[in-house]
Scaffold this active site. Sequence first.
Site, PDB file in Angstrom:
ATOM      1  N   THR A  98      33.513  33.638  27.721  1.00 51.34           N
ATOM      2  CA  THR A  98      33.440  32.130  28.314  1.00 51.34           C
ATOM      3  C   THR A  98      33.053  31.372  27.009  1.00 51.34           C
ATOM      4  O   THR A  98      33.521  30.299  26.359  1.00 51.34           O
ATOM      5  CB  THR A  98      33.141  32.004  29.171  1.00 51.34           C
ATOM      6  OG1 THR A  98      33.883  32.865  30.256  1.00 51.34           O
ATOM      7  CG2 THR A  98      34.042  30.308  29.293  1.00 51.34           C
TER       8      THR A  98
ATOM      9  N   HIS B 193      34.829  31.235  23.621  1.00 50.34           N
ATOM     10  CA  HIS B 193      35.616  29.873  23.864  1.00 50.34           C
ATOM     11  C   HIS B 193      35.755  28.395  23.153  1.00 50.34           C
ATOM     12  O   HIS B 193      36.176  27.997  22.974  1.00 50.34           O
ATOM     13  CB  HIS B 193      36.640  29.832  25.207  1.00 50.34           C
ATOM     14  CG  HIS B 193      37.719  31.596  25.520  1.00 50.34           C
ATOM     15  ND1 HIS B 193      38.770  32.081  24.262  1.00 50.34           N
ATOM     16  CD2 HIS B 193      37.400  32.274  26.499  1.00 50.34           C
ATOM     17  CE1 HIS B 193      38.622  33.604  25.228  1.00 50.34           C
ATOM     18  NE2 HIS B 193      38.024  33.785  26.075  1.00 50.34           N
TER      19      HIS B 193
ATOM     20  N   CYS C 253      34.506  28.748  53.122  1.00 51.71           N
ATOM     21  CA  CYS C 253      32.838  28.108  52.262  1.00 51.71           C
ATOM     22  C   CYS C 253      32.033  28.399  53.603  1.00 51.71           C
ATOM     23  O   CYS C 253      31.872  29.272  54.101  1.00 51.71           O
ATOM     24  CB  CYS C 253      32.581  26.943  52.304  1.00 51.71           C
ATOM     25  SG  CYS C 253      32.384  27.145  50.083  1.00 51.71           S
TER      26      CYS C 253
ATOM     27  N   GLU D 103      24.847  32.185  31.608  1.00 52.96           N
ATOM     28  CA  GLU D 103      24.163  34.042  31.703  1.00 52.96           C
ATOM     29  C   GLU D 103      22.692  34.054  31.492  1.00 52.96           C
ATOM     30  O   GLU D 103      22.251  33.757  30.091  1.00 52.96           O
ATOM     31  CB  GLU D 103      25.256  35.251  30.830  1.00 52.96           C
ATOM     32  CG  GLU D 103      26.129  35.246  31.456  1.00 52.96           C
ATOM     33  CD  GLU D 103      27.318  36.127  30.314  1.00 52.96           C
ATOM     34  OE1 GLU D 103      26.434  36.907  29.777  1.00 52.96           O
ATOM     35  OE2 GLU D 103      28.446  36.759  30.780  1.00 52.96           O
TER      36      GLU D 103
ATOM     37  N   ILE E 247      41.675  38.338  32.195  1.00 56.19           N
ATOM     38  CA  ILE E 247      42.618  36.958  31.888  1.00 56.19           C
ATOM     39  C   ILE E 247      44.214  37.164  31.159  1.00 56.19           C
ATOM     40  O   ILE E 247      43.354  36.551  30.119  1.00 56.19           O
ATOM     41  CB  ILE E 247      41.800  35.596  32.089  1.00 56.19           C
ATOM     42  CG1 ILE E 247      41.160  35.147  33.445  1.00 56.19           C
ATOM     43  CG2 ILE E 247      43.217  34.516  32.160  1.00 56.19           C
ATOM     44  CD1 ILE E 247      40.105  35.112  33.222  1.00 56.19           C
TER      45      ILE E 247
ATOM     46  N   LEU F 223      40.867  41.505  36.607  1.00 56.21           N
ATOM     47  CA  LEU F 223      39.897  40.974  36.776  1.00 56.21           C
ATOM     48  C   LEU F 223      40.170  40.180  35.098  1.00 56.21           C
ATOM     49  O   LEU F 223      40.213  38.684  34.211  1.00 56.21           O
ATOM     50  CB  LEU F 223      38.291  41.428  36.282  1.00 56.21           C
ATOM     51  CG  LEU F 223      37.141  40.205  35.810  1.00 56.21           C
ATOM     52  CD1 LEU F 223      36.500  39.770  36.743  1.00 56.21           C
ATOM     53  CD2 LEU F 223      35.856  41.322  34.962  1.00 56.21           C
TER      54      LEU F 223
HETATM   55  P1  NAD Z   1      36.004  40.994  25.556  1.00 53.80           P
HETATM   56  O1  NAD Z   1      36.964  40.117  25.644  1.00 53.80           O
HETATM   57  O2  NAD Z   1      34.570  41.656  25.582  1.00 53.80           O
HETATM   58  O3  NAD Z   1      37.011  42.616  26.559  1.00 53.80           O
HETATM   59  C1  NAD Z   1      37.876  42.805  25.841  1.00 53.80           C
HETATM   60  C2  NAD Z   1      38.767  43.904  25.794  1.00 53.80           C
HETATM   61  O4  NAD Z   1      39.603  44.037  25.823  1.00 53.80           O
HETATM   62  C3  NAD Z   1      38.164  43.807  23.771  1.00 53.80           C
HETATM   63  O5  NAD Z   1      37.213  44.450  24.290  1.00 53.80           O
HETATM   64  C4  NAD Z   1      38.915  43.826  23.441  1.00 53.80           C
HETATM   65  O6  NAD Z   1      39.124  44.558  22.180  1.00 53.80           O
HETATM   66  C5  NAD Z   1      40.078  44.554  24.302  1.00 53.80           C
HETATM   67  N1  NAD Z   1      41.799  44.799  24.029  1.00 53.80           N
HETATM   68  C6  NAD Z   1      42.304  43.843  23.458  1.00 53.80           C
HETATM   69  N2  NAD Z   1      43.669  44.989  23.500  1.00 53.80           N
HETATM   70  C7  NAD Z   1      43.429  45.983  23.957  1.00 53.80           C
HETATM   71  C8  NAD Z   1      44.590  46.746  24.422  1.00 53.80           C
HETATM   72  N3  NAD Z   1      46.006  47.205  24.109  1.00 53.80           N
HETATM   73  N4  NAD Z   1      43.792  47.915  25.504  1.00 53.80           N
HETATM   74  C9  NAD Z   1      43.097  47.845  25.671  1.00 53.80           C
HETATM   75  N5  NAD Z   1      42.170  47.371  25.299  1.00 53.80           N
HETATM   76  C10 NAD Z   1      42.379  45.645  24.620  1.00 53.80           C
HETATM   77  O7  NAD Z   1      35.980  40.536  27.557  1.00 53.80           O
HETATM   78  P2  NAD Z   1      34.658  40.504  28.810  1.00 53.80           P
HETATM   79  O8  NAD Z   1      33.715  39.181  28.537  1.00 53.80           O
HETATM   80  O9  NAD Z   1      34.068  41.739  28.516  1.00 53.80           O
HETATM   81  O10 NAD Z   1      35.534  40.447  29.771  1.00 53.80           O
HETATM   82  C11 NAD Z   1      36.701  40.878  30.126  1.00 53.80           C
HETATM   83  C12 NAD Z   1      37.801  40.415  30.842  1.00 53.80           C
HETATM   84  O11 NAD Z   1      37.525  39.394  32.304  1.00 53.80           O
HETATM   85  C13 NAD Z   1      38.362  39.043  29.771  1.00 53.80           C
HETATM   86  O12 NAD Z   1      39.979  38.909  29.806  1.00 53.80           O
HETATM   87  C14 NAD Z   1      38.021  37.830  30.490  1.00 53.80           C
HETATM   88  O13 NAD Z   1      38.287  36.527  30.467  1.00 53.80           O
HETATM   89  C15 NAD Z   1      38.004  38.422  31.985  1.00 53.80           C
HETATM   90  N6  NAD Z   1      37.134  37.903  32.860  1.00 53.80           N
HETATM   91  C16 NAD Z   1      37.454  37.027  34.537  1.00 53.80           C
HETATM   92  C17 NAD Z   1      36.178  36.779  34.942  1.00 53.80           C
HETATM   93  C18 NAD Z   1      36.890  36.410  36.459  1.00 53.80           C
HETATM   94  O14 NAD Z   1      36.282  36.063  37.350  1.00 53.80           O
HETATM   95  N7  NAD Z   1      37.920  36.684  36.186  1.00 53.80           N
HETATM   96  C19 NAD Z   1      35.079  36.776  34.658  1.00 53.80           C
HETATM   97  C20 NAD Z   1      35.138  36.742  33.515  1.00 53.80           C
HETATM   98  C21 NAD Z   1      35.369  37.589  32.682  1.00 53.80           C
HETATM   99 ZN    ZN Z   2      34.382  25.663  49.494  1.00 51.91          ZN
END
Ligand code: NAD
Ligand code: ZN
Length: 342
Positions: free
Chosen positions: A40, A43, A99, A64, A264, A262
């Site tokens: 994040t 981004h 909540c 974090e 996005i 998880l």
């Molecule tokens: P990150 O971007 O470091 O990891 C994503 C990984 O996916 C990268 O290593 C990338 O190389 C890989 N990738 C790219 N193309 C691919 C493919 N075709 N097949 C397989 N893997 C591929 O992200 P992160 O910090 O480890 O987080 C993981 C995901 O979770 C992200 O999408 C992030 O936005 C999301 N996230 C969601 C929440 C939530 O609450 N839902 C919280 C935190 C992060």
């Molecule tokens: Zn609430």
Amino acid sequence: MKALCKLEAGPGLTLARTRRPVLGHNDVMIRIRKTAICGTDIHIWNWDAWAQRTIPVPMHVGHEYVGEIVEIGQEVRGFKIGDRVSGEGHITCGFCRNCRAGRRHLCRNSVGVGVNREGAFAEYLVIPAFNAFRIPDDVSDDLAAIFDPFGNATHTALSFDLVGEDVLITGAGPIGVMAVAIARHVGARSVVITDINDYRLGLAKQMGATRTVNVERQSLKEVMDDLGMQEGFDVGLEMSGVPSAFKTMLERMNHGGKVALLGIPPENTAIDWNQVIFKGLEIKGIYGREMFETWYKMVAMLQSGLDLSPVITHHFPVADFEAGFAVMLSGESGKVILDWSD
Ligand code: NAD
Ligand code: ZN
């Protein structure tokens, strides 16, 4: 105090002086020792379309962290000055239906530390005491600083029973590789992980993956054949946010398989619903961490031998934050820690 601030609407962050946050009656003030850089924050650093819509400017970011409590609001019970804490980054309203039912992670009014309000990349952070989580002495500062993403991995991985199951994880980012270690720790039979980044697949291997698959060079089907998997995966953990990875996951799930999402994906990502319907797949979206069940599970897993140490690959003093962001941007990293303690 010093803080890593977004001073203008544009890329980058600046180490600047800003005012110390004000303590409310129900808050704790935390002196930050260590922080970690999240996807994040990348981004926000890049100032992409999401960040432009979401991040108020000027503001300091980050969510974090580990630190110690240095001040306590007059209504706070259960914490004392000197307690070492991290904290839940989603500040929930306390009055919506979820909540009030104790399902805080489903709050419809949650506000993000370091996203919607001032963050933890600073000498001091103020959060509601409700959000603080005391860290036991046998958990290191480094690990405590990554409880937020460790919690994402835990919440996702523990969504379904993994004992004796074949698990597919798509995406070997920091969260995906932590999910590998968790799945092994709780008794999955095999854990196969995909990515397109060999450095990160190497980390996944160190964390206990049965097989790592670079999908640019090898097909998942080939690896499954090699492992003698005739039916498909029992549990899928989507941790890339990449549509083609999710598509492959759906194709490779066994009938009756369970999938936790998880990652996005981009808006309006299409999927083949026939995979979901005719296979009777169960799909669950995951947001954040369960308050505070996920946090207790994290401590319990560390205390029962879960080893996450390979995921922390870099340390920098906060003065060198630009080098820390550069290594995250390169993709050749796990978690990057910034030290605030000097
Ligand atoms: P990150 O971007 O470091 O990891 C994503 C990984 O996916 C990268 O290593 C990338 O190389 C890989 N990738 C790219 N193309 C691919 C493919 N075709 N097949 C397989 N893997 C591929 O992200 P992160 O910090 O480890 O987080 C993981 C995901 O979770 C992200 O999408 C992030 O936005 C999301 N996230 C969601 C929440 C939530 O609450 N839902 C919280 C935190 C992060
Ligand atoms: Zn609430």
